[in-house]
Enzyme design. Structure first.
Site, PDB file in Angstrom:
ATOM      1  CG  ASN A   1      -4.935   3.808   9.346  1.00 48.03           C
ATOM      2  OD1 ASN A   1      -5.371   4.751   8.682  1.00 48.03           O
ATOM      3  ND2 ASN A   1      -3.871   3.921  10.116  1.00 48.03           N
TER       4      ASN A   1
ATOM      5  CD  GLN B   1      -6.692  -0.835   7.501  1.00 52.29           C
ATOM      6  OE1 GLN B   1      -7.439  -1.786   7.763  1.00 52.29           O
ATOM      7  NE2 GLN B   1      -5.430  -0.818   7.884  1.00 52.29           N
TER       8      GLN B   1
ATOM      9  N   GLY C   1       0.815  -1.212   0.000  1.00 55.30           N
ATOM     10  CA  GLY C   1       0.000   0.000   0.000  1.00 55.30           C
ATOM     11  C   GLY C   1       0.850   1.264   0.000  1.00 55.30           C
ATOM     12  CB  THR C   2       3.988   2.150   1.778  1.00 55.11           C
ATOM     13  OG1 THR C   2       3.439   1.839   3.067  1.00 55.11           O
ATOM     14  CG2 THR C   2       4.918   3.339   1.892  1.00 55.11           C
TER      15      THR C   2
ATOM     16  CB  SER D   1      -2.065  -3.278   1.304  1.00 56.51           C
ATOM     17  OG  SER D   1      -1.056  -4.017   1.933  1.00 56.51           O
ATOM     18  CB  ALA D   2      -1.638  -8.743  -0.437  1.00 55.20           C
ATOM     19  CG  HIS D   3      -0.008  -6.623   5.009  1.00 55.69           C
ATOM     20  ND1 HIS D   3      -0.011  -6.269   6.327  1.00 55.69           N
ATOM     21  CD2 HIS D   3       0.336  -5.500   4.325  1.00 55.69           C
ATOM     22  CE1 HIS D   3       0.323  -4.982   6.445  1.00 55.69           C
ATOM     23  NE2 HIS D   3       0.531  -4.496   5.233  1.00 55.69           N
TER      24      HIS D   3
ATOM     25  CB  CYS E   1       4.458   5.467  13.739  1.00 53.75           C
ATOM     26  SG  CYS E   1       5.834   5.584  14.834  1.00 53.75           S
TER      27      CYS E   1
HETATM   28  N1  PLP Z   1      -2.798   2.832   3.933  1.00 52.76           N
HETATM   29  C1  PLP Z   1      -3.480   2.455   5.012  1.00 52.76           C
HETATM   30  C2  PLP Z   1      -4.813   3.062   5.289  1.00 52.76           C
HETATM   31  C3  PLP Z   1      -2.938   1.495   5.876  1.00 52.76           C
HETATM   32  O1  PLP Z   1      -3.630   1.135   6.962  1.00 52.76           O
HETATM   33  C4  PLP Z   1      -1.673   0.949   5.578  1.00 52.76           C
HETATM   34  C5  PLP Z   1      -1.042  -0.022   6.487  1.00 52.76           C
HETATM   35  O2  PLP Z   1      -1.162   0.047   7.697  1.00 52.76           O
HETATM   36  C6  PLP Z   1      -1.007   1.366   4.419  1.00 52.76           C
HETATM   37  C7  PLP Z   1      -1.614   2.308   3.618  1.00 52.76           C
HETATM   38  C8  PLP Z   1       0.332   0.825   4.034  1.00 52.76           C
HETATM   39  O3  PLP Z   1       0.208  -0.446   3.461  1.00 52.76           O
HETATM   40  P1  PLP Z   1       1.476  -1.425   3.404  1.00 52.76           P
HETATM   41  O4  PLP Z   1       1.696  -1.921   4.789  1.00 52.76           O
HETATM   42  O5  PLP Z   1       1.067  -2.520   2.472  1.00 52.76           O
HETATM   43  O6  PLP Z   1       2.622  -0.653   2.876  1.00 52.76           O
END
Ligand code: PLP
Length: 381
Positions: A144, A172, A77-78, A192-194, A317
């Site tokens: 989140n 989310q 996701g990042t 994001s997959a996880h 964080c």
């Molecule tokens: N965006 C949101 C709303 C999230 O909750 C998270 C992860 O906590 C991310 C992005 C980041 O995703 P990733 O952990 O796959 O980089």
């Protein structure tokens, strides 16, 4: 509700941080890892890897109601958020105040759009800011920390009126609520997959066909040149399996709301001064953000951990440190209350005993902190 047995003796109630990987995902990934092949190679081994990856892309596309060609796989996701906020080439960026750090820190100079005290983006403020010129608006589908669902459909309608593009971080929401492309009609969507029982380190950016978009890094033609680098084939296969299963089980996920609401009632009956954030607006079925007044989130997380219950502070964080919730502060919650909020997030493997253990440990902590703050206890110490 028919739920699987919990693993081990601990109670994992931090599914918004990461969800347990599904066994079907593990099986599919192991089979993929056992077969060597680079999806860019033209020989038979490469073609097999590409076929596995394209099947996953098709499964994900079906779960989203998107076309396979709109999906670009990323490392999570990042990265998807970063790519979205840099790939359009637009200078003006409007970001809601409650976005994940991976959005806020991708464009530090962005204009921040406030949220109301209910934790929902302030649409009137957004409209005022949109009139300053063509921009990219970034608003998440569900938060989140609080689970609060954002009116993405309304943001898209407003943005289109002003020629703006919309990016939606749906990390989310996807796999937890029906994902309706008709309402969640953003130009760019991060996943994001996880968070849905897939592996960590895989995600996707869905780029609506026709959206002006370019790579932000050079070095390879993978993912139609938008995201260079050999793809994480096994991870992508796992993502495809997780997406299909999560989408098929949305009804079961929705049932978690009854458990969450009951948990909320039990915690507030222990401490009537405790506050559940976002209870008055639509929120994810599995998420409860609650404060224990006077007790820092860090203390609660540690006490619960000692009792075998995993939750997180409002905002845990990436460095592992606990800090005051920026999301609650954006909602106008006073700093002291924001410092005492924890996030409890249920999921597929949650059983009733997990919630009982949490309530017992929270209640014991509340009692200890009350006893410690009594004048007689202080003078005796
Ligand atoms: N965006 C949101 C709303 C999230 O909750 C998270 C992860 O906590 C991310 C992005 C980041 O995703 P990733 O952990 O796959 O980089």
């Amino acid at each position: 509700m028919d739920r699987p047995m919990a693993q081990g003796t601990s109670s994992y109630l931090d599914h918004n941080a990461t969800a347990p990987v599904r066994s079907e995902v593990v099986d599919a990934m192991v089979a993929t890892l056992a077969d060597c092949g680079n999806p860019s190679s033209v020989h038979a081994a490469g073609r097999r890897a590409r076929k596995a990856m394209e099947a996953a892309r098709a499964a994900l596309a079906e779960a989203l109601g998107a076309a396979p060609a709109e999906i670009v796989f990323t490392s999570g996701g990042t990265e998807a958020n970063h790519l979205a906020l840099h790939g359009t080439g637009r200078e003006g960026v409007l970001i809601s105040a409650i976005e994940h750090d991976s959005v806020l820190q991708a464009r530090p100079g962005a204009v921040i759009v406030p949220v109301t005290s209910n934790g929902v983006i302030d649409l009137a403020a957004l409209e005022r800011l949109l009139s300053d010129g063509p921009a990219v608006v970034s608003v998440m589908a569900a938060n989140n920390e609080t689970g609060i669902i954002q009116p993405v459909g309304e943001v898209v309608r407003l943005a289109r009126r002003y020629g703006a593009l919309v990016h939606c971080d749906a990390v989310q929401l996807f796999g937890k609520q029906p994902f309706d492309r008709a309402t969640l009609d953003a130009d760019l969507i991060s996943l994001s997959a996880h968070k849905i029982g897939g592996p960590q380190g895989v995600g996707a950016l869905v780029i609506r066909s026709g959206t002006p978009f370019g790579a932000v890094r050079q070095g390879g033609g993978q993912e139609r040149g938008v995201r260079p680098g050999t793809e994480n084939v096994a991870g992508i296969v796992g993502f495809g399996v997780a997406a299909g299963l999560a989408t098929a089980e949305l009804g079961t996920f929705a049932e978690l709301a009854a458990w969450r609401d009951e948990l909320e009632r039990r915690l507030i009956s222990i401490d009537p001064a405790a506050r559940a954030f976002g209870a008055e607006v639509p929120r994810l079925a599995n998420t409860l953000c609650v404060s224990m007044p006077g007790v820092k989130a860090e203390t609660q997380v540690m006490a619960l951990d000692l009792a075998g219950v995993a939750v997180s502070a409002g905002a845990a964080c990436s460095s592992g440190k606990v800090r005051r919730s920026r999301v609650l502060e954006a909602m106008g919650v006073d700093p002291e209350t924001a410092e005492s909020a924890i996030r409890i997030s249920l999921g597929r493997t949650t059983i009733a005993a997990d919630l009982d253990r949490l309530v017992e440990a929270w209640s014991a902590l509340r009692l200890r902190t009350r006893q410690a703050s009594r004048p007689s206890a202080r003078s005796a110490a």
